[in-house]
Every structure is written in structure tokens, then in C-alpha cells.
Design a protein around this motif. Sequence first.
Motif, PDB file in Angstrom:
ATOM      1  N   ILE C  49      43.669  36.401 -11.980  1.00 41.36           N
ATOM      2  CA  ILE C  49      43.498  37.816 -12.332  1.00 41.36           C
ATOM      3  C   ILE C  49      43.530  38.732 -11.108  1.00 41.36           C
ATOM      4  N   VAL C  50      43.096  38.221  -9.957  1.00 45.34           N
ATOM      5  CA  VAL C  50      43.320  39.014  -8.743  1.00 45.34           C
ATOM      6  C   VAL C  50      44.819  38.997  -8.433  1.00 45.34           C
ATOM      7  N   GLY C  51      45.448  37.877  -8.747  1.00 37.63           N
ATOM      8  CA  GLY C  51      46.877  37.718  -8.486  1.00 37.63           C
ATOM      9  C   GLY C  51      47.755  38.626  -9.319  1.00 37.63           C
ATOM     10  N   ALA C 105      30.996  40.536  -7.686  1.00 44.75           N
ATOM     11  CA  ALA C 105      29.921  40.663  -6.697  1.00 44.75           C
ATOM     12  C   ALA C 105      30.364  40.117  -5.344  1.00 44.75           C
ATOM     13  N   GLY C 106      31.585  39.607  -5.268  1.00 47.08           N
ATOM     14  CA  GLY C 106      32.083  39.074  -4.002  1.00 47.08           C
ATOM     15  C   GLY C 106      31.512  37.702  -3.683  1.00 47.08           C
ATOM     16  N   LYS C 107      30.938  37.032  -4.717  1.00 46.05           N
ATOM     17  CA  LYS C 107      30.309  35.726  -4.459  1.00 46.05           C
ATOM     18  C   LYS C 107      31.253  34.567  -4.736  1.00 46.05           C
ATOM     19  N   ALA C 108      32.416  34.865  -5.296  1.00 44.30           N
ATOM     20  CA  ALA C 108      33.320  33.762  -5.644  1.00 44.30           C
ATOM     21  C   ALA C 108      34.561  33.831  -4.767  1.00 44.30           C
ATOM     22  N   LYS C 109      35.171  32.673  -4.574  1.00 45.35           N
ATOM     23  CA  LYS C 109      36.397  32.648  -3.774  1.00 45.35           C
ATOM     24  C   LYS C 109      37.604  32.618  -4.698  1.00 45.35           C
ATOM     25  N   TYR C 110      38.737  32.945  -4.122  1.00 51.41           N
ATOM     26  CA  TYR C 110      40.000  32.810  -4.846  1.00 51.41           C
ATOM     27  C   TYR C 110      41.099  32.629  -3.815  1.00 51.41           C
ATOM     28  N   SER C 111      42.297  32.342  -4.287  1.00 47.44           N
ATOM     29  CA  SER C 111      43.376  31.957  -3.387  1.00 47.44           C
ATOM     30  C   SER C 111      43.611  32.990  -2.293  1.00 47.44           C
ATOM     31  N   ASN C 112      43.843  32.485  -1.081  1.00 43.21           N
ATOM     32  CA  ASN C 112      44.067  33.366   0.066  1.00 43.21           C
ATOM     33  C   ASN C 112      45.247  34.314  -0.124  1.00 43.21           C
ATOM     34  N   VAL C 113      46.319  33.837  -0.801  1.00 36.52           N
ATOM     35  CA  VAL C 113      47.573  34.610  -0.779  1.00 36.52           C
ATOM     36  C   VAL C 113      47.467  35.999  -1.379  1.00 36.52           C
ATOM     37  N   PHE C 114      46.528  36.167  -2.314  1.00 41.46           N
ATOM     38  CA  PHE C 114      46.492  37.461  -3.001  1.00 41.46           C
ATOM     39  C   PHE C 114      45.783  38.536  -2.197  1.00 41.46           C
ATOM     40  N   ASN C 115      45.363  38.170  -0.995  1.00 39.94           N
ATOM     41  CA  ASN C 115      44.740  39.152  -0.116  1.00 39.94           C
ATOM     42  C   ASN C 115      45.693  39.707   0.927  1.00 39.94           C
ATOM     43  N   TYR C 116      46.984  39.476   0.691  1.00 38.14           N
ATOM     44  CA  TYR C 116      47.984  40.074   1.585  1.00 38.14           C
ATOM     45  C   TYR C 116      48.682  41.215   0.852  1.00 38.14           C
ATOM     46  N   GLY C 276      36.613  36.484   2.666  1.00 39.02           N
ATOM     47  CA  GLY C 276      36.492  37.898   2.330  1.00 39.02           C
ATOM     48  C   GLY C 276      37.040  38.851   3.365  1.00 39.02           C
ATOM     49  N   ASP C 277      37.614  38.323   4.445  1.00 39.81           N
ATOM     50  CA  ASP C 277      38.012  39.214   5.519  1.00 39.81           C
ATOM     51  C   ASP C 277      39.524  39.204   5.743  1.00 39.81           C
ATOM     52  N   GLY C 278      40.280  39.228   4.647  1.00 40.61           N
ATOM     53  CA  GLY C 278      41.732  39.327   4.775  1.00 40.61           C
ATOM     54  C   GLY C 278      42.152  40.777   4.699  1.00 40.61           C
ATOM     55  N   PRO C 279      43.451  41.038   4.862  1.00 41.27           N
ATOM     56  CA  PRO C 279      43.922  42.429   4.888  1.00 41.27           C
ATOM     57  C   PRO C 279      43.636  43.202   3.591  1.00 41.27           C
ATOM     58  N   MET C 280      43.572  42.514   2.460  1.00 41.96           N
ATOM     59  CA  MET C 280      43.446  43.258   1.208  1.00 41.96           C
ATOM     60  C   MET C 280      42.215  42.871   0.383  1.00 41.96           C
ATOM     61  N   ASN C 281      41.330  42.021   0.901  1.00 49.14           N
ATOM     62  CA  ASN C 281      40.214  41.554   0.065  1.00 49.14           C
ATOM     63  C   ASN C 281      39.423  42.687  -0.549  1.00 49.14           C
ATOM     64  N   LYS C 282      39.077  43.656   0.279  1.00 49.47           N
ATOM     65  CA  LYS C 282      38.187  44.707  -0.199  1.00 49.47           C
ATOM     66  C   LYS C 282      38.876  45.505  -1.288  1.00 49.47           C
TER      67      LYS C 282
END
Lengths: 264, 96, 312
Positions: C49-51, C105-116, C276-282
Motif C-alpha cells: 500500500i505504500v508502494g 505510527a511509523g512502528k512498522a517496516k516496509y520495503s526499502n524501494v518505495f522510499n525513493y 525510516g531515514d530514506g529520501p521519501m519515508n516521511k
Amino acid sequence: MNIPSGLPSEPLLGMIVALGDDELVLGHRNSEWTGFAPILEEDIAFSNIAQDELGHSLAWFSLHEQLTGKTPDWMAFERNWRDFACCRLVAYPKGDFAYTVVRQFFFDAAEQVRMKSFAQSSFDPLRQLSVKILAEEAYHLMHSQGLVERLGDGTEESHRRMQAAAETAFPQSLGLFEDFPAEADLVKAGVVKPSRELQEEWLTEIMRVLTRATLVVPVRKKNGTFEPECSPDLGGRTGRHTDDLRQLVSDLQHVYQLAPGQPW
Amino acid sequence: MSDTQWETYEVFHQSRRGRPHEHVGSVHAPDPEMALQMARDQFARRLDCVSLWVVRSSDIAQTDYQDPNFFSQVFDKSYRDPKAFDAPARTEPAES
Amino acid sequence: MTEKSHNEQLTEFEARVARGDKVEPGDWMPDEYRQNLIRMIGQHAHSEIVGQLPEGKWIPYAPGFRRKLTLVAKVQDEAGHGQLLYRAAETLGKSREEMIDELLAGKAKYSNVFNYPTPTWADVGVIGWLVDTAAVINQSMLAQGSYGPYARAMKRICYEESFHIKQGYDAIVALAKGTPAQRAMAQDAIHRWWYPTLMMSGPPDKASPHTEKAMRWRIKTKTNDQVRQEFVDLIVPQIRALGLDVPDRDCVYDEAAGHYRFTQPDWEELKRVINGDGPMNKERLDVRRRSHEEGRWVREALAAKAKRANAA
């Protein structure tokens, strides 16, 4: 394919474009919900509706292509926004989910009435295409009507939002029934029923649902039929659009215009 | 405030007349009518489909995987298996 | 019936998994297995869903009817996959409400790729082609996994992902054969996505302590490095066949090994992005939170209406 000699070809082509534009622009607006709907299941549902509307637009433009040789992609991605003939209703921003649902319902109900009226058209391709479109629109209407009835009479907040949306979208929706240019010629040739008549049928349909949804719009009842008591938001059919359409078409054509006419 | 994602409904899908309904998944929906619409959009947008059933997940009674005895067949029950008999094949109905 | 001891249960469980039998909801399972799966399936659902967002951004701009329709259908599938996966996780005892709350709440992880970021149209094609190829290699492996509901969801998802890959490839082919600017757009996107896609399969095996148990319990059937190698071997010749290239001069075919060699990505970057610290996480989470809050009144109203109808 040629337009039979007895039929007014320019008004007919104009109407086909207008109907294609309605579907294109509303499909575009609906697709703005993909990824953003209130719940996953509704995200999936609205994305289906968006695809269907875009598909209907493609069908109208394919018919137009058979008559004129202009491709659907040219019509949607190369044409100047001022030459679009959609009603203003479909171009307004998507708003909150209440506005989206009410607009969709008004549109679906109108589509239903118009496509059914094409069953008697003297222009054969309209009869054929309307049957196909109706097959998909029936489900849209079921879905949007179901949401209107539930959200209209859901919670205090949902009622308030739906009521506000109905008040906004109602005069805009009357633009769906703005006369097509030279509509009188089309009526005389038996291509279409007068938009005024369609509007009357549409009002009967939507009032039935709005009443169940406890929503109110400005109409009065006269001799058993409803008449709007507000001024309709017209202009789209003759190219008098709001700035929303300019912005929308600029987005729509953004990538395509980087290399117009190229395969993408 | 806590969120609601609605109840869940189990979805059963029939691809063709004559075939059985098969469980294909679930949807979150507020009521059965909406559940059918959502099941259509989620499970029948590509598959051929002639019929869908939905049923509230909480209305399903199920056996317990951890009860080893419920399905046990400890003693010989071959007397009710056609394969255990030598009669000529033509005594069986033709496969449809 | 006597109560079985934990060890007896565990022995039975492991024997079932070793036989290739599926584990079903309601089965006894080690708590670690359950928690691992909830975490993994939840992360997978969140990724879907972030993807939706990086590609969904291009829906209004998609060039041409066919691309626009295809992209809506593709991003719709991602909602569909999220839906299936959340449900698979729910069978293990965690509700969709809880999982979505954790994500927001930012407590769960998800795939790195969707933060670009996805600055160009070509990103849509490359995500479909590269990212989804990597995803399918991983997911076909997961479809063989031991937990029944997850494996079943994966089967359907893999089928739809093959559409995603083909549409992505098709979009890139059009660019590769197009004007110099279109071609440059495709090449640039491949360069940007190469290393993030390599990272998708997870940290290298030597830094992935849970792999051994995950393999024994058939939560996974291949290691991260195996999945990554499979991806590289598959995709590099495809990319080069279009006259495009990967941003790695050391990426050459090693005859003896029967595999492509490649430069490892920056694993520190993966850690940062995942945490949580990728280019688009926030931005990604902000957007998700906003649409979740804006939809709340709809969820509540439909629930309230149904409740009244039930009571009547």
C-alpha cells in the motif's frame, strides 16, 4: 464508416466528442482516488470505476476515429483544452469522498437515462455502443447509489458532508443536460431525445434515492414532475470551461507532450 | 480514536455454471450487500465469474486442526470404497 | 486425550513442515513462527500500500489511453495485494486495524524501494520491470512457504505481478526505441533504481541471522543472496538486450560460476532507509496518514449505518 446522409454530421460528431470528454475527464478525476480511498476495498472499487469510465471514453473516441480518422490518443492527449466539450461538472477537483460519491451518482444516473434513450436512436452505432456502456454502468450506479444511501443516512458528520456535496454538485450536474450544439437538428433527425426530457427522467430517478438518503436538493414538484430551483452550471458543451479543466488537461497531456505523437 | 476496518466476509467464487463455489479470500465490508460488491471488485475483476457468495467470517463454524480424532479412520473401512471390489468396471456409472 | 508437551508439539510441527505440508490457522505453531510471519506478512502488506504511491503519482500524467488504463489497473492491484496480505496476517491473530495503526505510527517496516522518489515517467516502467521482477522471484519462493494462507495469497499475487512486469517492460521498450530524450529517460531510471532494487532482497546472508530458522520452518526457501543472484542473472541480459546498461562496470558474466558478478549495494543505506531515514519515508507516511484520516468518517458512517440496520 460514414454518417448516413440524412443525419447532421457536425452536431453528431460534436456530441460524440462531448460524451467521450465527459467520460475521460471524470475517469481522470476518479483515478485520483487510486491509492487514497477511505479503505482498501473502496480503493479497488473506485479504481475499477475509473478504468470503466476511461474505457467508455476510449470507446466514444474509437467511434469518432471511425468517422473522422482522428485517433483516441490524439483526441485526449493532443487536443487543446479549449476544444474539450465535457460538462463543467466532471472537471471540478475531486473534493472529499462525499463530493466524489455524489458527483459519481449524479453522473451514473444521467448516463443510465441517456444510454437507455439511445436505444431508439436513428444512428445505429449509438444504439450498439449504448448497450455495451449500460452493461457496465448498471454496476456503477448500484455502487454509487448504495454509498449515497448509506452515507447520507450514516452519522451526523456523514450526513452533513453528503448534504453539502449534494448542494454543490446538483447545479453542476444540470450541466450534464445542457443542450449539445445544434441539438435541435439531432432531435429532428431522431438521433437523440431532447436533453430537457432526459433531465426530467433523471430528476425522478435521483429524487427517489436522495429521499431515501435523507438528502435535499433545490427542486419543486409541478404536475407530477420535478423542476430544478437553482441556476444550472452551464458552458461546458460550448467550450466555456473553468480553470480546473485547463489544469486537468495540462496534467493529462504532460508526459505525452514531451514527444507528441511518439509511441509511449 | 480507534479505527474500524469493518467486519470480514469470506468470499466464495463460482467460475462457471456447474462448478462448485470455491473459497477465494475475504473482504472487509460494512454489510453483506457491500461485501458482494467489494468481492466482485477484488476477486472477479480478472477471473471468470458467474456467482459469488459472501458470509460473515464470524458465522463460520469450523473443525479444530488440533483435534486428531475428528477425522480419524482407525479401523478398516475399505468395504465402502469402490476400489476395494473386483466387479467389472461397467457396473460403475459413466464418468460425466 | 492427554495434553502434549511443548517439545512434542514442536517436533510434530517441524515434521509437518519438513514433509512439505502446509500450516493452517488454528494449528499449533511455535510463537516465534507466528510472530515472524505476522511481522513478515505485515511488512509485505505495508509495502504494497505504500508502494501504490510512487507509481500512483504518475496516474494523472500517464501518456496515452493504454498506459493510463494499465497504470490504474496496476496500482489497483497493489491495493488488492495489500488487501490479500493483511487478511493472511489476520489469520494469525492480528487485526488489520492494528497493522495499519502500526504502519501509520511509523512502528512498522516496509520495503526499502518505495522510499525513493519517482521524478520521471520512466520510473513507472522501471518499477514494473526491475522492482517487480525482483519481487516475483522473492514471492514465487514465498508461494512455496509453509503457511497456507500466505502461500495461497502469494500464488494469486504472483500471477498478477507477471502483468506488472510485462507492462513495465513494455513501457521501457517504447522509451528505448523512442527519441533520444525518451531513451535517456529510461537509462537514467535504470541507473537510479539498480542498487535500491538489489537491496530489496534484504541484507546479505552473513548479516541475516534469522535465515537459518526461517529456512527450517519454510517461511523462506531461499536465502537473500540466492534471490538476489537469481534476479541479477535474469535481468542483466534483458537490460543489455535493449541496448541499455546497469551502473556497474564489474557486472560481467562469470562462465565458471554460471552467474553474473555484481557490486554489492551500500548496506548502510539499506539500514537507513528501512529504519525510516530514506529520501521519501516521511512523505510516504504523511500521505498515508492523511488519506487514512480523511477516510475515517466514511468507515465510521458505513459501520454505524450497518449497525443500525442489524439492530432493526
